[in-house]
Scaffold this motif. Structure first.
Motif, PDB file in Angstrom:
ATOM      1  N   ASN A   3       0.803  -1.223   0.000  1.00  0.00           N
ATOM      2  CA  ASN A   3       0.000   0.000   0.000  1.00  0.00           C
ATOM      3  C   ASN A   3       0.835   1.273   0.000  1.00  0.00           C
ATOM      4  OD1 ASN A   3      -2.447  -1.472   0.105  1.00  0.00           O
ATOM      5  ND2 ASN A   3      -2.240  -1.704   2.326  1.00  0.00           N
ATOM      6  N   ALA A   4       2.144   1.136  -0.148  1.00  0.00           N
ATOM      7  CA  ALA A   4       3.018   2.313  -0.127  1.00  0.00           C
ATOM      8  C   ALA A   4       2.801   3.158  -1.386  1.00  0.00           C
ATOM      9  CB  ALA A   4       4.470   1.876  -0.032  1.00  0.00           C
ATOM     10  N   GLN A   5       2.825   4.468  -1.222  1.00  0.00           N
ATOM     11  CA  GLN A   5       2.623   5.388  -2.339  1.00  0.00           C
ATOM     12  C   GLN A   5       3.930   5.787  -3.018  1.00  0.00           C
ATOM     13  OE1 GLN A   5      -0.574   6.228  -3.346  1.00  0.00           O
ATOM     14  NE2 GLN A   5      -1.041   4.640  -1.812  1.00  0.00           N
ATOM     15  N   THR A   6       5.043   5.677  -2.305  1.00  0.00           N
ATOM     16  CA  THR A   6       6.351   6.058  -2.851  1.00  0.00           C
ATOM     17  C   THR A   6       7.367   4.979  -2.499  1.00  0.00           C
ATOM     18  OG1 THR A   6       7.105   7.215  -0.851  1.00  0.00           O
ATOM     19  CG2 THR A   6       5.796   8.496  -2.449  1.00  0.00           C
ATOM     20  N   PRO A   7       8.487   4.933  -3.225  1.00  0.00           N
ATOM     21  CA  PRO A   7       9.537   3.960  -2.872  1.00  0.00           C
ATOM     22  C   PRO A   7      10.009   4.107  -1.427  1.00  0.00           C
ATOM     23  CG  PRO A   7       9.955   4.831  -5.058  1.00  0.00           C
ATOM     24  CD  PRO A   7       8.822   5.640  -4.482  1.00  0.00           C
ATOM     25  N   ARG A   8      10.116   5.348  -0.944  1.00  0.00           N
ATOM     26  CA  ARG A   8      10.573   5.531   0.433  1.00  0.00           C
ATOM     27  C   ARG A   8       9.559   4.977   1.428  1.00  0.00           C
ATOM     28  NH1 ARG A   8      13.970  10.496   3.025  1.00  0.00           N
ATOM     29  NH2 ARG A   8      13.873   9.833   5.203  1.00  0.00           N
ATOM     30  N   ALA A  20      14.164  -3.642  -5.090  1.00  0.00           N
ATOM     31  CA  ALA A  20      14.587  -3.170  -6.402  1.00  0.00           C
ATOM     32  C   ALA A  20      13.416  -2.788  -7.294  1.00  0.00           C
ATOM     33  CB  ALA A  20      15.435  -4.244  -7.081  1.00  0.00           C
ATOM     34  N   THR A  21      12.304  -3.529  -7.199  1.00  0.00           N
ATOM     35  CA  THR A  21      11.182  -3.297  -8.113  1.00  0.00           C
ATOM     36  C   THR A  21      10.644  -1.868  -8.060  1.00  0.00           C
ATOM     37  OG1 THR A  21      10.556  -5.629  -8.098  1.00  0.00           O
ATOM     38  CG2 THR A  21       8.850  -4.046  -8.714  1.00  0.00           C
ATOM     39  N   PRO A  22      10.278  -1.326  -6.891  1.00  0.00           N
ATOM     40  CA  PRO A  22       9.793   0.067  -6.882  1.00  0.00           C
ATOM     41  C   PRO A  22      10.886   1.066  -7.235  1.00  0.00           C
ATOM     42  CG  PRO A  22      10.022  -0.765  -4.646  1.00  0.00           C
ATOM     43  CD  PRO A  22      10.196  -1.940  -5.546  1.00  0.00           C
ATOM     44  N   MET A  23      12.142   0.726  -6.916  1.00  0.00           N
ATOM     45  CA  MET A  23      13.234   1.637  -7.248  1.00  0.00           C
ATOM     46  C   MET A  23      13.434   1.743  -8.763  1.00  0.00           C
ATOM     47  SD  MET A  23      14.608   3.380  -4.937  1.00  0.00           S
ATOM     48  CE  MET A  23      14.431   3.548  -3.164  1.00  0.00           C
ATOM     49  N   ARG A  24      13.255   0.650  -9.481  1.00  0.00           N
ATOM     50  CA  ARG A  24      13.363   0.698 -10.939  1.00  0.00           C
ATOM     51  C   ARG A  24      12.320   1.657 -11.525  1.00  0.00           C
ATOM     52  NH1 ARG A  24      13.922  -5.117 -10.530  1.00  0.00           N
ATOM     53  NH2 ARG A  24      16.087  -5.706 -10.872  1.00  0.00           N
ATOM     54  N   ALA A  25      11.090   1.544 -11.013  1.00  0.00           N
ATOM     55  CA  ALA A  25      10.020   2.412 -11.497  1.00  0.00           C
ATOM     56  C   ALA A  25      10.304   3.874 -11.147  1.00  0.00           C
ATOM     57  CB  ALA A  25       8.684   1.982 -10.896  1.00  0.00           C
ATOM     58  N   HIS A  26      10.893   4.113  -9.997  1.00  0.00           N
ATOM     59  CA  HIS A  26      11.158   5.478  -9.542  1.00  0.00           C
ATOM     60  C   HIS A  26      12.330   6.103 -10.289  1.00  0.00           C
ATOM     61  CE1 HIS A  26      11.233   8.872  -6.813  1.00  0.00           C
ATOM     62  NE2 HIS A  26      12.507   8.651  -6.557  1.00  0.00           N
TER      63      HIS A  26
END
Length: 217
Positions: free
Chosen positions: A85-90, A147-153
Motif C-alpha cells: 500500500n506504499a505510495q512512494t519507494p521511500r 529493487a522493483t519500486p526503485m526501478r520504477a522510480h
C-alpha cells in the motif's frame, strides 16, 4: 483392502504433519529457552526424545533450517504485504524495514536461532550451509522487493545502480537491525519505529544531513 500406495500416502501425510508439529514445538522451545538451546533441551520442552528430532531433521543444523524456512517465509510474506500500500519507494522501504524489525523483535531468540550457523554440536552434519540456503533465498527475495519500486522510480538506464544497491541495502538493514536487537534496553536505544525510520533515512539519503558543513568530507 487398502492398497500399498494408499498406506504409503497416509504414512507420508502423517510424517509431514508430525514434522510440522515438531517445528512448532521447537520454535516455542527456542522462544522460551533461548537461541543456544540444545537439541536435548528442545526435545524435552516438546515432550519427546532427542532421537525423534534427529530422525526428522538429521541434526541441529537441519532443525535450524526447517524452523528457518517457516519463520523466514512468514517474514517474507509480512514484508511483502507491508509494502503493497506504499505510495512512494521511500514509504515502501519504511514499511518493509518496519515489518522486518517487528517480526524479529517478536522473538529475538527464534530470529537468532534461524539466522546463524549451528552451535557446533559434534553431531552436526550440515554446518552453516543448511542455514545459508534459506537465508540466501529470503534476502534475495527481499532484495527484489526493494529493487522493483526503485526501478520504477529511477526510470530507464539505471541498472548500474539497481544492480548493486539492493544488496547493499539488505546488508545495512540486516546488520543495523541485528545490532539493534542485541542492544540492551536503555534510554539511548531507539524504539522500533524510530529505528525503522533511521534505517530508511540511511538507505535514502545516507548520513549527509548529519555531517557538519564545516567538516565536510
Amino acid at each position: 483392502m487398502v492398497s500399498e500406495d494408499g498406506r504409503s500416502s497416509r504414512w507420508q501425510s502423517h510424517r509431514e504433519e508430525r514434522r510440522r508439529e515438531l517445528i512448532k514445538s521447537a520454535r516455542r522451545a527456542v522462544h522460551a529457552l533461548g537461541s543456544d538451546a540444545s537439541m536435548e533441551e528442545i526435545a524435552h520442552a516438546a515432550g519427546t526424545s532427542k532421537s525423534v528430532f534427529y530422525r526428522y531433521f538429521g541434526d541441529k543444523a537441519g532443525l535450524q533450517k526447517a524452523v528457518g524456512e517457516v519463520v523466514l517465509s512468514q517474514m517474507q510474506r509480512r514484508i511483502g504485504e507491508a509494502a503493497q500500500n506504499a505510495q512512494t519507494p521511500r514509504e515502501g522501504l519504511l514499511a518493509m524495514v518496519s515489518a522486518y524489525l517487528q517480526m524479529a523483535e517478536t522473538s529475538p531468540n527464534v530470529y537468532t536461532f534461524v539466522t546463524r550457523q549451528s552451535g557446533g554440536e559434534p553431531d552436526s552434519l550440515h554446518g552453516s550451509a543448511a542455514i545459508s540456503g534459506a537465508l540466501g533465498h529470503f534476502f534475495d527475495s527481499i532484495g527484489e522487493m526493494i529493487a522493483t519500486p526503485m526501478r520504477a522510480h529511477l526510470g530507464e538506464g539505471k541498472e548500474a545502480v539497481i544492480g548493486y544497491w539492493p544488496t547493499a541495502a539488505i546488508g545495512l538493514v540486516r546488520n543495523a537491525g541485528e545490532q539493534w536487537l542485541s542492544t540492551p534496553d536503555s534510554p539511548a536505544k531507539p524504539g522500533q519505529e524510530a529505528m525503522a525510520r533511521q534505517i530508511t533515512a540511511w538507505l535514502c539519503v545516507g548520513i549527509a544531513p548529519e555531517l557538519d558543513p564545516a567538516k565536510s568530507l
